[in-house]
Write an enzyme that holds these catalytic residues in place. Structure first.
Site, PDB file in Angstrom:
ATOM      1  N   ARG A 233       0.920  -1.393   0.053  1.00  0.00           N
ATOM      2  CA  ARG A 233       0.182  -0.029   0.191  1.00  0.00           C
ATOM      3  C   ARG A 233       0.783   1.196   0.058  1.00  0.00           C
ATOM      4  NH1 ARG A 233      -2.450   3.153   4.744  1.00  0.00           N
ATOM      5  NH2 ARG A 233      -4.043   4.312   3.589  1.00  0.00           N
TER       6      ARG A 233
ATOM      7  N   HIS B 296      -3.294  10.810   0.589  1.00  0.00           N
ATOM      8  CA  HIS B 296      -2.469  10.613   1.944  1.00  0.00           C
ATOM      9  C   HIS B 296      -1.998  11.972   2.293  1.00  0.00           C
ATOM     10  CE1 HIS B 296      -1.025   7.450   4.895  1.00  0.00           C
ATOM     11  NE2 HIS B 296      -0.936   8.523   5.406  1.00  0.00           N
TER      12      HIS B 296
ATOM     13  N   GLU C 291      -7.569   8.494   5.917  1.00  0.00           N
ATOM     14  CA  GLU C 291      -7.687   8.942   7.142  1.00  0.00           C
ATOM     15  C   GLU C 291      -8.284  10.419   6.907  1.00  0.00           C
ATOM     16  OE1 GLU C 291      -4.661   8.769  10.017  1.00  0.00           O
ATOM     17  OE2 GLU C 291      -4.710   6.612  10.164  1.00  0.00           O
TER      18      GLU C 291
ATOM     19  N   ASN D 243      -7.391   1.958   9.933  1.00  0.00           N
ATOM     20  CA  ASN D 243      -6.159   2.071  10.507  1.00  0.00           C
ATOM     21  C   ASN D 243      -6.461   2.056  11.977  1.00  0.00           C
ATOM     22  OD1 ASN D 243      -5.222   2.538   7.829  1.00  0.00           O
ATOM     23  ND2 ASN D 243      -4.874   4.622   7.910  1.00  0.00           N
TER      24      ASN D 243
ATOM     25  N   TYR E 108      -4.434   2.077  15.864  1.00  0.00           N
ATOM     26  CA  TYR E 108      -3.076   1.980  16.581  1.00  0.00           C
ATOM     27  C   TYR E 108      -3.436   1.791  18.085  1.00  0.00           C
ATOM     28  CZ  TYR E 108      -0.865   3.479  12.488  1.00  0.00           C
ATOM     29  OH  TYR E 108      -0.233   3.365  11.248  1.00  0.00           O
TER      30      TYR E 108
ATOM     31  N   GLU F 171      -3.544   0.062   8.116  1.00  0.00           N
ATOM     32  CA  GLU F 171      -2.465   0.462   8.882  1.00  0.00           C
ATOM     33  C   GLU F 171      -2.660  -0.205  10.524  1.00  0.00           C
ATOM     34  OE1 GLU F 171      -1.444   4.634   9.283  1.00  0.00           O
ATOM     35  OE2 GLU F 171      -1.829   4.974   6.980  1.00  0.00           O
TER      36      GLU F 171
HETATM   37  C1  FCB Z   1      -1.552   7.518  10.612  1.00  0.00           C
HETATM   38  C2  FCB Z   1      -0.981   7.828   9.349  1.00  0.00           C
HETATM   39  C3  FCB Z   1       0.406   7.277   9.044  1.00  0.00           C
HETATM   40  C4  FCB Z   1       1.297   7.166   9.883  1.00  0.00           C
HETATM   41  C5  FCB Z   1       0.537   6.594  11.087  1.00  0.00           C
HETATM   42  C6  FCB Z   1       1.691   6.446  12.233  1.00  0.00           C
HETATM   43  O1  FCB Z   1      -2.371   8.405  11.163  1.00  0.00           O
HETATM   44  O2  FCB Z   1      -2.043   7.510   8.490  1.00  0.00           O
HETATM   45  O3  FCB Z   1       0.680   8.293   7.795  1.00  0.00           O
HETATM   46  O4  FCB Z   1       1.839   8.349  10.300  1.00  0.00           O
HETATM   47  O5  FCB Z   1      -0.489   7.302  11.557  1.00  0.00           O
END
Ligand code: FCB
Length: 466
Positions: A87, A131, A176, A305, A307, A371
């Site tokens: 990607r 992006h 995002e 995405n 985290y 992500e």
């Molecule tokens: C996301 C972004 C990516 C990267 C990660 C850690 O929000 O899409 O570009 O910076 O965080």
């Protein structure tokens, strides 16, 4: 032959479906460099990173990981790891520098070479059109709060569809849009650094519209086998307690963090509670007849995405905030547990919760993790090795959560690890390393971290071993 040529002979205990895609992800501004080469003009991130105090150490993406010149080497790294899908994002100002008019051949050629190199290596190209690197000229004309930017985006989508439509497997319109709208125009911590709740809501709507128009253009131009997608950073919102006020705080953040995109894109409507919550900011009269129908143009999958989770309670927090007024009613609490170098909590349950929710809320929509990954303070030891056990633990926990979600009925088709390379981490510059490949930014030398070897092993086994 894949996986560093050492294909393990044992099969995984936690096996993923045979068709599961194992990817890595990057973004143009974070890795390419070559900021002024071959006709590329500044994007909002080139401008923003030059504003004193906006990016740590004054870092910019001028050189980044020099991927523009090292693309073949980087594809070869993926090939050695056995990556099945890559990607990447296309830098709009590289292919259509002013955001209008004809494309620049040299810019298109770079992405043609990249896609050809991937296909030769047997890696499926997954291209993101946006992006976050808006051509500066379009920002000067008003940027995403203006409807015209969405029209420009649809034109750019058409250019890319004719240039690469025969060879790219999946097209993602936006990455995002929440960050781009609310961090870019609301809290101002991302480019272009504006701080207006109204501008952030207008931008959010124009992202939905841009996505829908681009999806229409792509569907019309692409062969039937190509997929169209959208990537959202959905917030895994948890109320701090069962108290009604905390639950209402979570509802507010879910509205302005998630449903502001999910409802237009999948249901062709704006959430009623969002309209009420933001009534003091806007009456949403910038939404024109037919816009929400455009936004809900059918797509083939949803990219997510993830985290870390977001824990909220009733209260208030300080501005400038990205929450378009919700900050007067909501406070954000630290989730417990270990943290990454970003100070983000490690909590794989949040990913499971998100996938289970989408399974229930969006039946029939294939899901892809576009992500997931972690930053740690990695360094090469005297023998040149980079040991990153925390990252391996993070990835293992999150892949286990994905596996559990699949077992429980979530239709998750793939996983893209963020990131292939250490790179320019937006407002944090080069101070945060997310790669499974270490980059020495002084020499541009690439070194597999332990996590890269571990991921290669996961891919070769088709899942996790105990
Ligand atoms: C996301 C972004 C990516 C990267 C990660 C850690 O929000 O899409 O570009 O910076 O965080």
């Amino acid at each position: 032959m894949t996986a560093l040529d050492a294909r393990p002979d044992t099969r995984a205990n936690l096996r993923f479906p045979d068709a599961f895609r194992w990817g890595t992800a990057t973004a143009a501004y974070q890795i390419e460099g070559a900021a002024a080469e071959d006709g590329r003009t500044p994007s909002i991130w080139d401008t923003f990173s030059r504003v004193p105090g906006k990016v740590r150490n004054g870092d910019t993406g001028d050189i980044a990981a020099d991927h523009y010149h090292r693309m073949r080497e980087d594809v070869a790294l993926m090939s050695r790891l056995g990556i099945t899908d890559y990607r990447f994002s296309i830098a709009w100002p590289r292919v259509q520098p002013t955001g209008r008019g004809p494309a620049v051949q040299k810019g298109l050629d770079f992405y043609r070479r990249l896609v050809d190199e991937l296909l030769t290596a047997g890696i499926r190209p997954v291209a993101t059109l946006y992006h976050w690197d808006l051509p500066q000229e379009l920002e000067d004309a008003g940027g995403w709060p203006q409807r015209e930017t969405a029209r420009r985006f649809a034109e750019y989508a058409g250019i890319m569809a004719s240039a690469l439509g025969d060879r790219v497997a999946t097209w993602t319109t936006l990455n995002e849009p929440w960050c781009a709208a609310f961090l870019g125009y609301g809290s101002g911590v991302h480019a272009p650094g504006r701080t207006s709740a109204l501008a952030s809501l207008r931008a959010a709507h124009h992202f939905n519209l841009a996505h829908g128009w681009a999806a229409q253009v792509l569907h019309a131009a692409l062969p039937g086998s190509a997929e169209v997608s959208l990537t959202l950073n959905l917030h895994a919102v948890r109320p701090h307690s069962d108290a009604a006020a905390d639950i209402d705080a979570a509802r507010r953040i879910d509205a302005v963090g998630n449903r502001v995109f999910l409802d237009p894109v999948f249901h062709g409507r704006l959430p009623e509670d969002l309209l009420t919550d933001t009534a003091s900011v806007t009456d949403w009269s910038f939404v024109q007849d037919g816009d929400l129908e455009v936004a809900s143009t059918p797509i083939d999958s949803l990219g997510i995405n993830y985290y870390s989770p977001t824990v909220v309670a009733a209260g208030s927090c300080e501005g400038p905030s990205p929450w378009a007024g919700a900050e007067e009613h909501v406070q954000f609490l630290p989730a417990p547990g270990p943290r990454t170098a970003m100070d983000w909590p490690v909590d794989a349950d949040g990913l499971y919760e998100l996938l289970a929710r989408l399974r229930d809320d969006l039946p029939g929509v294939p899901l892809v993790i576009t992500e997931n990954g972690a930053a740690y303070d990695d360094y090469a030891d005297p023998s040149g090795e980079v040991h990153d056990p925390e990252r391996v633990a993070y990835l293992r926990a999150h892949l286990t959560a994905v596996h559990r979600a699949i077992e429980d009925g979530a239709d998750v088709r793939g996983y893209f690890l963020w990131s292939l390379l250490d790179n320019f981490e937006w407002a944090y510059g080069y101070s945060k390393r997310f790669g499974i490949v270490h980059v020495d930014f002084a020499t541009q030398r690439r070194t597999f971290k332990d996590s890269a070897r571990w991921y290669a092993d996961v891919i070769a086994r088709g899942g996790l071993s105990a």
